[in-house]
Design a protein around this motif. Structure first.
Motif, mmCIF file in Angstrom:
data_model
loop_
_atom_site.group_PDB
_atom_site.id
_atom_site.type_symbol
_atom_site.label_atom_id
_atom_site.label_comp_id
_atom_site.label_asym_id
_atom_site.label_seq_id
_atom_site.Cartn_x
_atom_site.Cartn_y
_atom_site.Cartn_z
ATOM 1 N N ALA A 1 -1.052 -0.236 -8.845
ATOM 2 C CA ALA A 1 -0.522 -1.613 -8.645
ATOM 3 C C ALA A 1 0.707 -1.557 -8.207
ATOM 4 O O ALA A 1 1.470 -2.329 -7.331
ATOM 5 C CB ALA A 1 -0.655 -2.011 -10.123
ATOM 6 N N ILE A 2 1.614 -0.598 -8.763
ATOM 7 C CA ILE A 2 3.238 -0.420 -8.244
ATOM 8 C C ILE A 2 3.354 0.050 -6.853
ATOM 9 O O ILE A 2 4.126 -0.513 -6.006
ATOM 10 C CB ILE A 2 4.091 0.506 -9.272
ATOM 11 C CG1 ILE A 2 4.022 -0.207 -10.597
ATOM 12 C CG2 ILE A 2 5.356 0.749 -8.620
ATOM 13 C CD1 ILE A 2 5.013 -1.291 -10.831
ATOM 14 N N LEU A 3 2.472 0.981 -6.593
ATOM 15 C CA LEU A 3 2.294 1.449 -5.149
ATOM 16 C C LEU A 3 2.328 0.369 -4.205
ATOM 17 O O LEU A 3 2.973 0.280 -3.370
ATOM 18 C CB LEU A 3 1.287 2.488 -5.084
ATOM 19 C CG LEU A 3 1.110 3.189 -3.780
ATOM 20 C CD1 LEU A 3 2.311 4.173 -3.603
ATOM 21 C CD2 LEU A 3 -0.263 3.855 -3.705
ATOM 22 N N GLY A 4 1.076 -0.496 -4.420
ATOM 23 C CA GLY A 4 0.963 -1.625 -3.701
ATOM 24 C C GLY A 4 1.851 -2.604 -3.371
ATOM 25 O O GLY A 4 2.184 -3.217 -2.519
ATOM 26 N N GLU A 5 2.415 -3.072 -4.644
ATOM 27 C CA GLU A 5 3.757 -3.838 -4.594
ATOM 28 C C GLU A 5 4.977 -3.365 -3.826
ATOM 29 O O GLU A 5 5.498 -4.308 -3.321
ATOM 30 C CB GLU A 5 4.280 -4.007 -6.128
ATOM 31 C CG GLU A 5 4.973 -5.171 -6.462
ATOM 32 C CD GLU A 5 4.062 -6.567 -6.135
ATOM 33 O OE1 GLU A 5 4.825 -7.533 -5.452
ATOM 34 O OE2 GLU A 5 2.978 -6.718 -6.385
ATOM 35 N N LEU A 6 5.313 -2.234 -4.083
ATOM 36 C CA LEU A 6 6.346 -1.641 -3.207
ATOM 37 C C LEU A 6 6.164 -1.749 -1.697
ATOM 38 O O LEU A 6 7.002 -1.812 -0.995
ATOM 39 C CB LEU A 6 6.728 -0.306 -3.798
ATOM 40 C CG LEU A 6 7.381 -0.043 -5.164
ATOM 41 C CD1 LEU A 6 7.740 1.370 -5.334
ATOM 42 C CD2 LEU A 6 8.562 -0.895 -5.513
ATOM 43 N N LEU A 7 5.029 -1.082 -1.328
ATOM 44 C CA LEU A 7 4.749 -1.080 0.202
ATOM 45 C C LEU A 7 4.682 -2.373 0.746
ATOM 46 O O LEU A 7 4.826 -2.255 1.910
ATOM 47 C CB LEU A 7 3.027 -0.539 0.243
ATOM 48 C CG LEU A 7 2.965 0.949 -0.336
ATOM 49 C CD1 LEU A 7 1.639 1.504 -0.058
ATOM 50 C CD2 LEU A 7 4.024 1.979 0.592
ATOM 51 N N LYS B 1 4.721 15.198 0.177
ATOM 52 C CA LYS B 1 3.229 15.612 1.024
ATOM 53 C C LYS B 1 2.192 14.652 1.123
ATOM 54 O O LYS B 1 1.485 14.739 1.766
ATOM 55 C CB LYS B 1 2.905 16.848 -0.009
ATOM 56 C CG LYS B 1 3.790 18.034 -0.112
ATOM 57 C CD LYS B 1 3.169 18.840 -0.958
ATOM 58 C CE LYS B 1 4.148 20.287 -0.792
ATOM 59 N NZ LYS B 1 3.612 21.246 -1.917
ATOM 60 N N LYS B 2 2.333 13.412 0.239
ATOM 61 C CA LYS B 2 1.414 12.548 0.119
ATOM 62 C C LYS B 2 1.638 11.416 1.206
ATOM 63 O O LYS B 2 0.944 10.482 1.495
ATOM 64 C CB LYS B 2 1.401 11.816 -1.038
ATOM 65 C CG LYS B 2 0.875 12.914 -2.198
ATOM 66 C CD LYS B 2 0.295 12.038 -3.720
ATOM 67 C CE LYS B 2 -0.317 13.017 -4.526
ATOM 68 N NZ LYS B 2 -0.638 12.422 -5.805
ATOM 69 N N GLU C 1 -1.203 4.935 4.234
ATOM 70 C CA GLU C 1 -1.249 4.397 5.586
ATOM 71 C C GLU C 1 0.327 3.922 6.005
ATOM 72 O O GLU C 1 0.624 4.036 7.222
ATOM 73 C CB GLU C 1 -2.382 3.248 5.882
ATOM 74 C CG GLU C 1 -2.434 2.868 7.236
ATOM 75 C CD GLU C 1 -3.348 1.777 7.407
ATOM 76 O OE1 GLU C 1 -3.692 1.050 8.503
ATOM 77 O OE2 GLU C 1 -4.028 1.194 6.225
ATOM 78 N N THR C 2 0.765 3.039 5.119
ATOM 79 C CA THR C 2 2.166 2.503 5.287
ATOM 80 C C THR C 2 3.105 3.486 6.090
ATOM 81 O O THR C 2 3.970 3.576 6.750
ATOM 82 C CB THR C 2 2.691 1.493 4.323
ATOM 83 O OG1 THR C 2 1.653 0.575 3.961
ATOM 84 C CG2 THR C 2 3.915 0.982 4.648
ATOM 85 N N PHE C 3 3.255 4.592 5.003
ATOM 86 C CA PHE C 3 4.022 5.844 5.214
ATOM 87 C C PHE C 3 3.799 6.538 6.437
ATOM 88 O O PHE C 3 4.554 7.014 7.136
ATOM 89 C CB PHE C 3 4.352 6.598 4.171
ATOM 90 C CG PHE C 3 5.049 6.034 2.922
ATOM 91 C CD1 PHE C 3 6.022 5.177 3.219
ATOM 92 C CD2 PHE C 3 4.756 6.432 1.252
ATOM 93 C CE1 PHE C 3 6.852 4.615 2.090
ATOM 94 C CE2 PHE C 3 5.644 5.954 0.525
ATOM 95 C CZ PHE C 3 6.815 5.021 0.940
#
Length: 228
Positions: free
Chosen positions: A69-75, A99-100, A105-107
């Protein structure tokens, strides 16, 4: 922050002063994910700070394990097209140790965009930020690094051929100018020669006329002398 009002005000203040938060600031380690997400989503962040914000988001990702959830929000707030050349160096440094990064995809797009910016501005970066630029290469993924140097090698080859082509054109132009100058000189000499020949002919005609007149005068004088 326990008090929600204080939390909101603190997030707004951090968003307003986002440029003051350096990518190596300990605040990025201390901010909790939901609070950092609140800062990132704030309308207080100015347009000119969006590039710096992307750097901070990338750095934050490298420091924390985040849920989906936080990952998607920040991206949502990572704006790939806004990256400038100095930010690209910072981002490559951050992402190379994350590493990840290639799994997100965004990164992955961000990393490839930064690599493109690096190659597009290679000569300026090599001139003005050489040490910083070359320091990140040992940490880049081999595929990304190979791609960068393939592009640079191609650029050098293009420049070499353009330089050779320009040199060839300059030589041809110089030869053409020499040939044209030679032709002009020949025309000038030809004109001068013709003018000299015409003047010589005129002088010879005048000389011949004078000699004929002088001859007639002498003949006349001789006849008068005989009569006398």
């Amino acid at each position: 922050f326990e008090d929600e009002r204080i939390r909101v005000l603190a997030a707004k203040l951090c968003a307003r002063e986002i440029q003051s938060i350096d990518m190596d600031s300990p605040l990025l380690e201390q901010f909790k994910p939901d609070f950092f997400a609140q800062i990132v989503a704030s309308s207080e962040i100015k347009e000119e700070s969006k590039c710096h914000l992307t750097i901070l988001i990338a750095k934050y990702f490298s420091l924390h394990k985040l849920d989906e959830a936080i990952l998607g929000e920040l991206l949502k707030h990572v704006e790939v097209p806004r990256i400038d050349q100095l930010s690209a160096l910072k981002l490559l440094k951050i992402l190379s140790g994350f590493k990840k990064a290639q799994e997100i995809e965004t990164f992955d797009k961000l990393q490839r965009r930064c690599a493109n910016i690096l190659t597009e501005n290679w000569f300026d970066l090599r001139e003005n930020h050489r040490e910083e630029m070359f320091s990140i290469f040992p940490f880049l993924h081999p595929r990304l690094l190979t791609g960068i140097f393939d592009v640079i090698d191609h650029q050098y080859m293009v420049q070499h051929y353009e330089s050779m082509s320009l040199q060839s054109r300059l030589v041809k132009r110089y030869r053409a100018q020499i040939t044209e100058a030679h032709h002009l000189r020949e025309r000038e000499v030809s004109i001068l020669r013709k003018e000299l020949e015409d003047r010589t002919s005129e002088m010879l005609a005048i000389q011949q006329s004078l000699e004929e007149k002088l001859g007639r005068v002498n003949d006349s004088l001789n006849r008068r002398t005989v009569r006398s």
